[in-house]
Design a protein around this motif. Structure first.
Motif, PDB file in Angstrom:
ATOM      1  N   ASP A  67       4.807  -7.649   6.843  1.00 46.04           N
ATOM      2  CA  ASP A  67       4.794  -6.831   8.053  1.00 46.04           C
ATOM      3  C   ASP A  67       5.926  -7.301   8.960  1.00 46.04           C
ATOM      4  O   ASP A  67       5.943  -8.448   9.389  1.00 46.04           O
ATOM      5  N   PRO A  68       6.881  -6.431   9.225  1.00 44.32           N
ATOM      6  CA  PRO A  68       8.073  -6.859   9.980  1.00 44.32           C
ATOM      7  C   PRO A  68       7.784  -6.942  11.481  1.00 44.32           C
ATOM      8  O   PRO A  68       8.103  -6.027  12.219  1.00 44.32           O
ATOM      9  N   SER A  89      12.199  -9.870   7.891  1.00 50.08           N
ATOM     10  CA  SER A  89      11.350  -9.759   6.698  1.00 50.08           C
ATOM     11  C   SER A  89      12.181  -9.654   5.433  1.00 50.08           C
ATOM     12  O   SER A  89      11.904 -10.318   4.429  1.00 50.08           O
ATOM     13  N   LEU A  90      13.226  -8.801   5.463  1.00 51.48           N
ATOM     14  CA  LEU A  90      14.051  -8.622   4.262  1.00 51.48           C
ATOM     15  C   LEU A  90      14.805  -9.904   3.928  1.00 51.48           C
ATOM     16  O   LEU A  90      14.943 -10.275   2.759  1.00 51.48           O
ATOM     17  N   ASN A  91      15.289 -10.608   4.944  1.00 50.22           N
ATOM     18  CA  ASN A  91      16.001 -11.858   4.683  1.00 50.22           C
ATOM     19  C   ASN A  91      15.073 -12.922   4.105  1.00 50.22           C
ATOM     20  O   ASN A  91      15.464 -13.645   3.186  1.00 50.22           O
ATOM     21  N   GLU A  92      13.859 -13.021   4.633  1.00 46.68           N
ATOM     22  CA  GLU A  92      12.901 -13.998   4.100  1.00 46.68           C
ATOM     23  C   GLU A  92      12.644 -13.733   2.624  1.00 46.68           C
ATOM     24  O   GLU A  92      12.612 -14.640   1.805  1.00 46.68           O
ATOM     25  N   ILE A  93      12.445 -12.456   2.297  1.00 49.60           N
ATOM     26  CA  ILE A  93      12.152 -12.107   0.904  1.00 49.60           C
ATOM     27  C   ILE A  93      13.363 -12.381   0.024  1.00 49.60           C
ATOM     28  O   ILE A  93      13.235 -12.974  -1.060  1.00 49.60           O
ATOM     29  N   ALA A  94      14.546 -11.985   0.493  1.00 49.55           N
ATOM     30  CA  ALA A  94      15.760 -12.198  -0.311  1.00 49.55           C
ATOM     31  C   ALA A  94      15.962 -13.683  -0.594  1.00 49.55           C
ATOM     32  O   ALA A  94      16.277 -14.082  -1.715  1.00 49.55           O
ATOM     33  N   LYS A 144       3.630  -1.744  10.726  1.00 47.92           N
ATOM     34  CA  LYS A 144       4.451  -1.306   9.599  1.00 47.92           C
ATOM     35  C   LYS A 144       4.459  -2.377   8.523  1.00 47.92           C
ATOM     36  O   LYS A 144       4.222  -3.553   8.795  1.00 47.92           O
ATOM     37  N   LEU A 145       4.741  -1.952   7.307  1.00 49.66           N
ATOM     38  CA  LEU A 145       4.924  -2.920   6.234  1.00 49.66           C
ATOM     39  C   LEU A 145       6.104  -2.514   5.375  1.00 49.66           C
ATOM     40  O   LEU A 145       6.467  -1.330   5.298  1.00 49.66           O
ATOM     41  N   VAL A 146       6.700  -3.524   4.763  1.00 49.97           N
ATOM     42  CA  VAL A 146       7.758  -3.303   3.789  1.00 49.97           C
ATOM     43  C   VAL A 146       7.247  -3.851   2.455  1.00 49.97           C
ATOM     44  O   VAL A 146       6.578  -4.891   2.420  1.00 49.97           O
ATOM     45  N   ALA A 147       7.492  -3.104   1.370  1.00 54.50           N
ATOM     46  CA  ALA A 147       6.962  -3.471   0.057  1.00 54.50           C
ATOM     47  C   ALA A 147       8.092  -3.485  -0.967  1.00 54.50           C
ATOM     48  O   ALA A 147       8.985  -2.632  -0.926  1.00 54.50           O
TER      49      ALA A 147
END
Lengths: 356, 356
Positions: A239-240, A248-253, A292-295
């Motif tokens: 959840d950003p 969020s995208l940077n953490e996942i990357a 919101k969430l990113v998946a």
């Protein structure tokens, strides 16, 4: 100039400030960006480490008495306490419910710790408690244990709330950034930036063209709908919130060791958010969301998961916004509307403090 | 004058202040006494109530995925952060571990939420985190999830900590005040008042004859030893923190619908605590402890449980201090050393604020 060169150039622009030598806590340490991560990794993790090293995550998945549980906590210090679209009480419930949902778990029980400042109105405490209760009933989670402390006037800030929650992780769900592989499709559940802009407009008494309301909501049901399509091919959820979609995208990357490419035009930004951000010099990718969430989903199930999201009220505007790639591991790049490429850095702190 | 008359007379002395009409939060609302109870019962419980009414207890016992779990939370706002015998970090771990232990559970996992004030030294944060880590390792509990927020300088107070914890409730354990029956024996694990007096002496820079150190400790092991004697005949446990032994005994008497008689001379009060309390006009029965427990045990197992307590380092000075009686339900009376009787009222607030 090739994309690779653009990326290398961009890298040299990242902030060179010597964060590690700061002797004192600054607001950015609470922003959910690089400074928060440094505080956790350099100070908290080494100090708190148990016999087995373990990450200190937003939501931990643990085994207890044969049950696979998600366990999470969040503190809430938002100002103002009430804002368009929600309140600190809504955030306190939904924030922890959403942290659990990002592990695939449906929240079952919440704790609630209040730190009240001497002198705050009993009516304010009542309104906050009623917001917590209403949000808990809406999210179908029970507040079962609590604690109240009072600090002298001038030492607190009206009301701070901490919630922790436990929920059951469904069989087969295993949501971790290191499960992301190149080719995974990136899905976003809806338009970004609403929470941060709502807080800012209320706090600074700014009148934007149209009223912006926080998107604060509990995502347990949406996640359940997504998991009903596929448990194993849903690789990670985030959840950003603080630090926005960019964090969020940077953490996942970083954790996945993949690159991420985002199609900027595919990211839904409401005109009101775009307008406010343009006026204030903010980038919507860095503004906080609370519903919101990113998946990251294996390509074979992406369309089906997207359809399930769109069939849910909280995912009606869901979109495919990008993909995981083998190039530039650990880095997020956006393809701009004009065909260019820009690096979406990990934010340092938070553009707006105290948004949750 | 008969005891009954003494009790009736004493009842008319209880505070007539109209607490319910206070429009603002005062320090006493955080003291763990009658005002805290009113805040919970009149404001928080009605607001937070779910579809099924449930008490909002220090530690809830819930069923999840077939496991019977204890779940608890506490926030910590103590001043100073470090004091003789412990620190806010020790309290944060032991406080939640002890809340779980009072349900009979051995703590397994903790969450840790920090609210840091802008400007607090990174070295202070490091020391606090190290204290949390050391206490967690000592109590054999793992900190698995966390959160950090920062508030502007002047809005917090250096460091506030919230911890929540989950643990497994052993089969057969069912610790609730409503299981107490007349005839139950009241056991206390050791001398009272050390934590409150240690905090006070450090805060006010008072030099008492001898150094008083906080008794802050994790009680999971002691409770395990007691449960190994009897699960079903251990009726209720309480850790007498805010509000002291008086608050714990009153809570139990009220919930059980029993009276409680305490032999004042049997309650161990260290000379240093007695001296400090005499000088300051405090009653040791109302001073906070952070490493003690009080137990109500069926008479047939009382001696055996006492022996098990004394065999444990944290119960070496355990004593039988009284019994549950059918008379004066909901009321705690102490037989004084001179043969008289006094009512031990529920405290209103707390004699010393911010002791945990």
């Amino acid at each position: 100039m090739s994309d690779t060169n653009a990326v290398v150039d961009a890298l040299s622009w990242t902030c060179p400030a010597p964060l590690r030598d700061r002797p004192r806590v600054v607001m950015g340490h609470g922003g959910g960006g690089a400074m928060s991560a440094e505080l956790v990794e350099q100070i908290l993790l080494p100090a708190l480490a148990g016999p087995e090293p373990a990450p200190l995550t937003d939501s931990a998945v643990v085994e207890l008495g044969g049950a696979r549980l998600a366990f999470s906590t969040d503190s809430f210090v938002v100002r103002p306490l009430f804002f368009p679209g929600g309140s600190i009480g809504d955030l306190a419930v939904n924030g922890t419910v959403n942290d659990l949902a990002m592990s695939g778990a449906r929240a079952a029980f919440l704790s609630c710790g209040l730190i009240l400042e001497e002198g705050v109105g009993i009516d304010t405490v009542t309104q906050v408690a009623e917001a917590i209760g209403a949000a808990a009933r809406a999210a179908d989670v029970r507040v079962v244990t609590g604690d109240t402390k009072v600090v002298e006037a001038g030492h607190g800030d009206g009301v701070y709330i901490n919630t922790a929650g436990v929920g059951l992780v469904p069989a087969g769900a295993d949501l971790r950034p290191d499960r992301v592989v190149p080719g995974d499709v990136v899905l976003l559940s809806g338009p970004i930036g609403l929470h941060g802009v709502a807080i800012l407009s209320e706090r600074e008494n700014l009148a934007f063209e149209s009223d912006v309301r926080s998107d604060c909501a509990a995502l347990g049901g949406l996640v359940e709908a997504m998991l009903s399509v596929t448990t194993t091919n849903l690789h990670v959820l985030r959840d950003p919130t603080r630090g926005g979609l960019a964090a969020s995208l940077n953490e996942i990357a970083t954790a996945a060791g993949c690159g991420v490419v985002v199609q900027e035009r595919a990211v839904p930004v409401p005109p009101s958010v775009a307008g406010a951000c343009a006026m204030l010099g903010l980038d919507p990718m860095y503004v906080a969301n609370e519903g919101k969430l990113v998946a990251f989903v294996a390509r074979e199930h992406a369309d089906e998961v997207l359809a399930a999201m769109r069939a849910h009220p909280l995912g009606a505007e869901a979109a495919i916004i990008g993909e995981a790639v083998a190039d530039h591991p650990g880095m997020v790049v956006a393809r701009t509307g004009l065909g260019g490429t820009r690096v979406v850095d990990m934010p340092l702190g938070e553009q707006l403090p105290r948004i949750c």
